[in-house]
Each structure stands twice: as structure tokens, then as C-alpha cells.
Scaffold this motif. Sequence first.
Motif, short mmCIF file in Angstrom:
data_model
loop_
_atom_site.label_atom_id
_atom_site.label_comp_id
_atom_site.label_asym_id
_atom_site.label_seq_id
_atom_site.Cartn_x
_atom_site.Cartn_y
_atom_site.Cartn_z
N LEU A 1 -6.74 -4.31 -5.35
CA LEU A 1 -5.32 -3.99 -5.32
C LEU A 1 -4.83 -3.71 -3.91
O LEU A 1 -3.74 -4.14 -3.52
CB LEU A 1 -5.02 -2.80 -6.23
CG LEU A 1 -4.98 -3.12 -7.72
CD1 LEU A 1 -4.87 -1.83 -8.53
CD2 LEU A 1 -3.84 -4.05 -8.04
N ILE A 2 -5.65 -3.03 -3.13
CA ILE A 2 -5.29 -2.77 -1.73
C ILE A 2 -5.17 -4.09 -0.97
O ILE A 2 -4.22 -4.28 -0.21
CB ILE A 2 -6.33 -1.84 -1.06
CG1 ILE A 2 -6.22 -0.43 -1.63
CG2 ILE A 2 -6.17 -1.83 0.46
CD1 ILE A 2 -7.33 0.50 -1.22
N GLU A 3 -6.10 -4.99 -1.21
CA GLU A 3 -6.05 -6.29 -0.54
C GLU A 3 -4.81 -7.08 -0.95
O GLU A 3 -4.17 -7.72 -0.11
CB GLU A 3 -7.33 -7.07 -0.83
CG GLU A 3 -8.54 -6.47 -0.15
CD GLU A 3 -9.86 -7.07 -0.60
OE1 GLU A 3 -9.89 -7.85 -1.58
OE2 GLU A 3 -10.89 -6.73 0.02
N LEU A 4 -4.44 -7.02 -2.23
CA LEU A 4 -3.23 -7.69 -2.68
C LEU A 4 -2.00 -7.08 -2.02
O LEU A 4 -1.08 -7.80 -1.59
CB LEU A 4 -3.09 -7.58 -4.20
CG LEU A 4 -3.76 -8.65 -5.03
CD1 LEU A 4 -3.68 -8.31 -6.51
CD2 LEU A 4 -3.15 -10.01 -4.77
N MET A 5 -1.97 -5.76 -1.92
CA MET A 5 -0.84 -5.09 -1.29
C MET A 5 -0.74 -5.44 0.19
O MET A 5 0.36 -5.60 0.73
CB MET A 5 -0.94 -3.57 -1.48
CG MET A 5 -0.86 -3.12 -2.94
SD MET A 5 0.63 -3.65 -3.79
CE MET A 5 1.83 -2.63 -3.00
#
Length: 136
Positions: free
Chosen positions: A90-94
Amino acid sequence: MQKSPFLSLLFVGCALYAQAEDGVEQACARLTSALEQQVVALEGITDTASSQQAVPTIRESLRVLEDLFSVGETAMWQYIDHTEGVKLPLIELMQRLAVQFGRLEETSYFGNAELKALLSPQMEQAPALEMSKQAN
């Protein structure tokens, strides 16, 4: 042999907890999917025509994101924070999303006012969201 009402309550409580956990897990999967859908649509924008083609996909992903926290925002963040293999993707997507926000802002959204209107609320919420998560 008579069944204990306490034992029945214990089983019901466990079943309800499992359902709640499943709901949060499904919501988190939908969150990841909606963010991925939005990132891919934004990454594909290279000109005015592609910005117009991306609007329906972005609108749909935003609709899904709005509906997601029906399971409870606190429960969702706890699941993300405490479930292995969930937070980093999720951090990478953000991060990918932030790159696209910056790129589109620099290009003035390729002149697409509708795209700007769709993304502006997300861009304004992002710093506040980060600060609220850091406080937790």
C-alpha cells in the motif's frame, strides 16, 4: 447432556469476530485494487485525449475508495498495520500515486478540468492523512 449457553455465546462471538476480520480483509483487498486501478489509469495519461479516456476509470476507483471504510476506518488501519505483507504494497502504491499527482499537476492536468476536479480533493487530503497516521 445439556449445552452451556456460555459455550454457545463463545462460538457466536468467534464467528462474529471472524466475519469482521474477513470484512476488513476484503475491504483492504478492494482498497489495494482501487488504488492500483487509479495508479495505472494515471500512469497512462500522456496527453489531453488519454486524460479524457482515464476519467471514467478514475471516477470509478474514487467511488470504490469512498465506500471502503464502511467496515470502520480504525479496523482498516489496524488490519493494515498488523497484517504481514499488507502495509508495504500500500505504501508503494501511495508513492506511485503521489508521483502521478505531481506529474499531472506539473502538466496542468493536460488541460483537463474534470481530471483536476477529480484529483484535487485527494491531493489536498494526502498531507492531512499522512499526519494523522503518524500520530497513531
